[in-house]
Design a protein around this motif. Structure first.
Motif, PDB file in Angstrom:
ATOM      1  N   TYR A  96      16.383   4.632  23.056  1.00  0.00           N
ATOM      2  CA  TYR A  96      17.049   4.563  21.741  1.00  0.00           C
ATOM      3  C   TYR A  96      16.577   3.359  20.940  1.00  0.00           C
ATOM      4  O   TYR A  96      16.040   2.398  21.491  1.00  0.00           O
ATOM      5  N   ARG A 103      21.081  -3.187  12.556  1.00  0.00           N
ATOM      6  CA  ARG A 103      21.400  -3.692  13.902  1.00  0.00           C
ATOM      7  C   ARG A 103      22.593  -4.645  13.865  1.00  0.00           C
ATOM      8  O   ARG A 103      22.940  -5.178  12.821  1.00  0.00           O
ATOM      9  N   THR A 130      17.719   2.234  31.361  1.00  0.00           N
ATOM     10  CA  THR A 130      17.094   0.968  31.767  1.00  0.00           C
ATOM     11  C   THR A 130      16.843   0.088  30.550  1.00  0.00           C
ATOM     12  O   THR A 130      16.774   0.574  29.413  1.00  0.00           O
ATOM     13  N   HIS A 144      28.704  -1.111  27.941  1.00  0.00           N
ATOM     14  CA  HIS A 144      29.814  -0.505  27.168  1.00  0.00           C
ATOM     15  C   HIS A 144      29.880   1.004  27.411  1.00  0.00           C
ATOM     16  O   HIS A 144      30.931   1.610  27.268  1.00  0.00           O
TER      17      HIS A 144
HETATM   18  C1  COA Z   1      18.838  -2.880  21.250  1.00  0.00           C
HETATM   19  C2  COA Z   1      19.381  -2.233  19.972  1.00  0.00           C
HETATM   20  C3  COA Z   1      19.391  -0.717  20.156  1.00  0.00           C
HETATM   21  C4  COA Z   1      20.794  -2.758  19.736  1.00  0.00           C
HETATM   22  O1  COA Z   1      21.390  -1.984  18.701  1.00  0.00           O
HETATM   23  P1  COA Z   1      22.605  -2.545  17.859  1.00  0.00           P
HETATM   24  O2  COA Z   1      23.087  -1.473  16.947  1.00  0.00           O
HETATM   25  O3  COA Z   1      22.234  -3.848  17.257  1.00  0.00           O
HETATM   26  O4  COA Z   1      23.702  -2.807  19.012  1.00  0.00           O
HETATM   27  P2  COA Z   1      25.234  -3.123  18.820  1.00  0.00           P
HETATM   28  O5  COA Z   1      25.498  -3.586  17.422  1.00  0.00           O
HETATM   29  O6  COA Z   1      26.040  -1.982  19.335  1.00  0.00           O
HETATM   30  O7  COA Z   1      25.402  -4.375  19.788  1.00  0.00           O
HETATM   31  C5  COA Z   1      25.801  -4.291  21.145  1.00  0.00           C
HETATM   32  C6  COA Z   1      26.103  -5.684  21.659  1.00  0.00           C
HETATM   33  O8  COA Z   1      24.868  -6.398  21.823  1.00  0.00           O
HETATM   34  C7  COA Z   1      24.879  -7.588  21.049  1.00  0.00           C
HETATM   35  N1  COA Z   1      23.546  -7.715  20.509  1.00  0.00           N
HETATM   36  C8  COA Z   1      22.881  -6.858  19.702  1.00  0.00           C
HETATM   37  N2  COA Z   1      21.637  -7.308  19.468  1.00  0.00           N
HETATM   38  C9  COA Z   1      21.524  -8.474  20.141  1.00  0.00           C
HETATM   39  C10 COA Z   1      20.474  -9.435  20.279  1.00  0.00           C
HETATM   40  N3  COA Z   1      19.277  -9.274  19.677  1.00  0.00           N
HETATM   41  N4  COA Z   1      20.710 -10.533  21.054  1.00  0.00           N
HETATM   42  C11 COA Z   1      21.899 -10.688  21.667  1.00  0.00           C
HETATM   43  N5  COA Z   1      22.941  -9.819  21.570  1.00  0.00           N
HETATM   44  C12 COA Z   1      22.737  -8.744  20.819  1.00  0.00           C
HETATM   45  C13 COA Z   1      25.906  -7.348  19.967  1.00  0.00           C
HETATM   46  O9  COA Z   1      26.440  -8.574  19.501  1.00  0.00           O
HETATM   47  C14 COA Z   1      26.935  -6.540  20.722  1.00  0.00           C
HETATM   48  O10 COA Z   1      27.696  -7.415  21.525  1.00  0.00           O
HETATM   49  P3  COA Z   1      29.258  -7.117  21.821  1.00  0.00           P
HETATM   50  O11 COA Z   1      29.342  -5.719  22.337  1.00  0.00           O
HETATM   51  O12 COA Z   1      29.627  -8.154  22.819  1.00  0.00           O
HETATM   52  O13 COA Z   1      29.960  -7.240  20.508  1.00  0.00           O
HETATM   53  C15 COA Z   1      18.517  -2.612  18.728  1.00  0.00           C
HETATM   54  O14 COA Z   1      18.396  -4.002  18.672  1.00  0.00           O
HETATM   55  C16 COA Z   1      17.125  -2.009  18.745  1.00  0.00           C
HETATM   56  O15 COA Z   1      16.913  -0.907  18.256  1.00  0.00           O
HETATM   57  N6  COA Z   1      16.152  -2.738  19.315  1.00  0.00           N
HETATM   58  C17 COA Z   1      14.756  -2.275  19.411  1.00  0.00           C
HETATM   59  C18 COA Z   1      14.594  -1.101  20.365  1.00  0.00           C
HETATM   60  C19 COA Z   1      15.209  -1.343  21.721  1.00  0.00           C
HETATM   61  O16 COA Z   1      15.215  -2.455  22.258  1.00  0.00           O
HETATM   62  N7  COA Z   1      15.744  -0.257  22.300  1.00  0.00           N
HETATM   63  C20 COA Z   1      16.373  -0.278  23.623  1.00  0.00           C
HETATM   64  C21 COA Z   1      15.346  -0.118  24.668  1.00  0.00           C
HETATM   65  S1  COA Z   1      16.110  -0.217  26.284  1.00  0.00           S
END
Ligand code: COA
Length: 169
Positions: A96, A103, A130, A144
């Protein structure tokens, strides 16, 4: 907010997201050029990944969903229909991302929770998800979603260990 199959209806906001991904510079498995030049074909091919088409030979069929909210594209989540050797050790059932500008608003957490019933419908009872050890956001999303950690394994492709979590459906 809903999860939909890729649709030409979201062309404008998807192409905005493509600009964000390009500016972000991180590798994402999208054919950006095709999305920009022939969006209907791009969408059709994404949907046909469910039949194992338009993918590298060693990839398994996957069903792709888009998270949309307020009429806009937010992110993508893919369910791989079964695990091959590489997916069992490194990749997992589900991949995903959330578009860069959206984000840290809870969408990633919601998106995984919304896709789990779809995985069940595809006949998967235990989902492997993973993430890289340094991907704190992704780890939280998985936890979560009810993921429990099985182990940490080396990933020779990147040099960074993967965390392997299972979610019972
Ligand atoms: C990883 C990813 C999907 C997170 O999506 P998102 O919509 O920002 O996630 P959420 O807003 O639901 O955040 C979930 C939790 O992670 C934390 N979080 C999100 N990004 C973070 C970061 N870069 N560093 C630290 N914490 C982070 C949020 O604060 C939240 O914490 P909480 O539940 O304690 O409040 C997004 O950053 C992304 O697309 N990254 C690139 C692709 C990727 O890494 N995919 C996953 C491969 S395994």
């Amino acid at each position: 907010m809903e999860l939909i199959r890729p649709s030409i209806e979201y062309r404008a906001s998807f192409l905005e997201a493509v600009r964000e991904y390009r500016a972000d510079g991180k590798p994402i498995r999208f054919d950006f050029d095709m999305a920009e030049s022939d969006f209907p074909r791009f969408v059709k091919e994404l949907n046909e990944h469910a039949e194992g088409l338009h993918m590298p030979e060693d990839y398994v069929p996957e069903t792709i969903f888009w998270l949309v909210d307020g009429g806009e594209y937010i992110g993508q989540i893919n369910i791989r229909h079964y695990l091959n050797g590489h997916l069992l050790t490194i990749g997992g059932h589900i991949g995903y991302d959330i578009r860069p500008s959206r984000r840290n608003r809870g969408y990633g957490t919601k998106q995984l929770q919304m896709v789990l019933p779809k995985a069940k419908e595809l006949g998967i009872d235990r989902v492997l998800v993973t993430c890289d050890v340094s991907n704190v956001g992704s780890r939280k999303i998985i936890e979560h979603g009810g993921g429990f950690l099985e182990n940490q394994v080396p990933n020779p492709d990147t040099g960074e260990d993967k965390l392997r979590f299972w979610i019972n459906l």
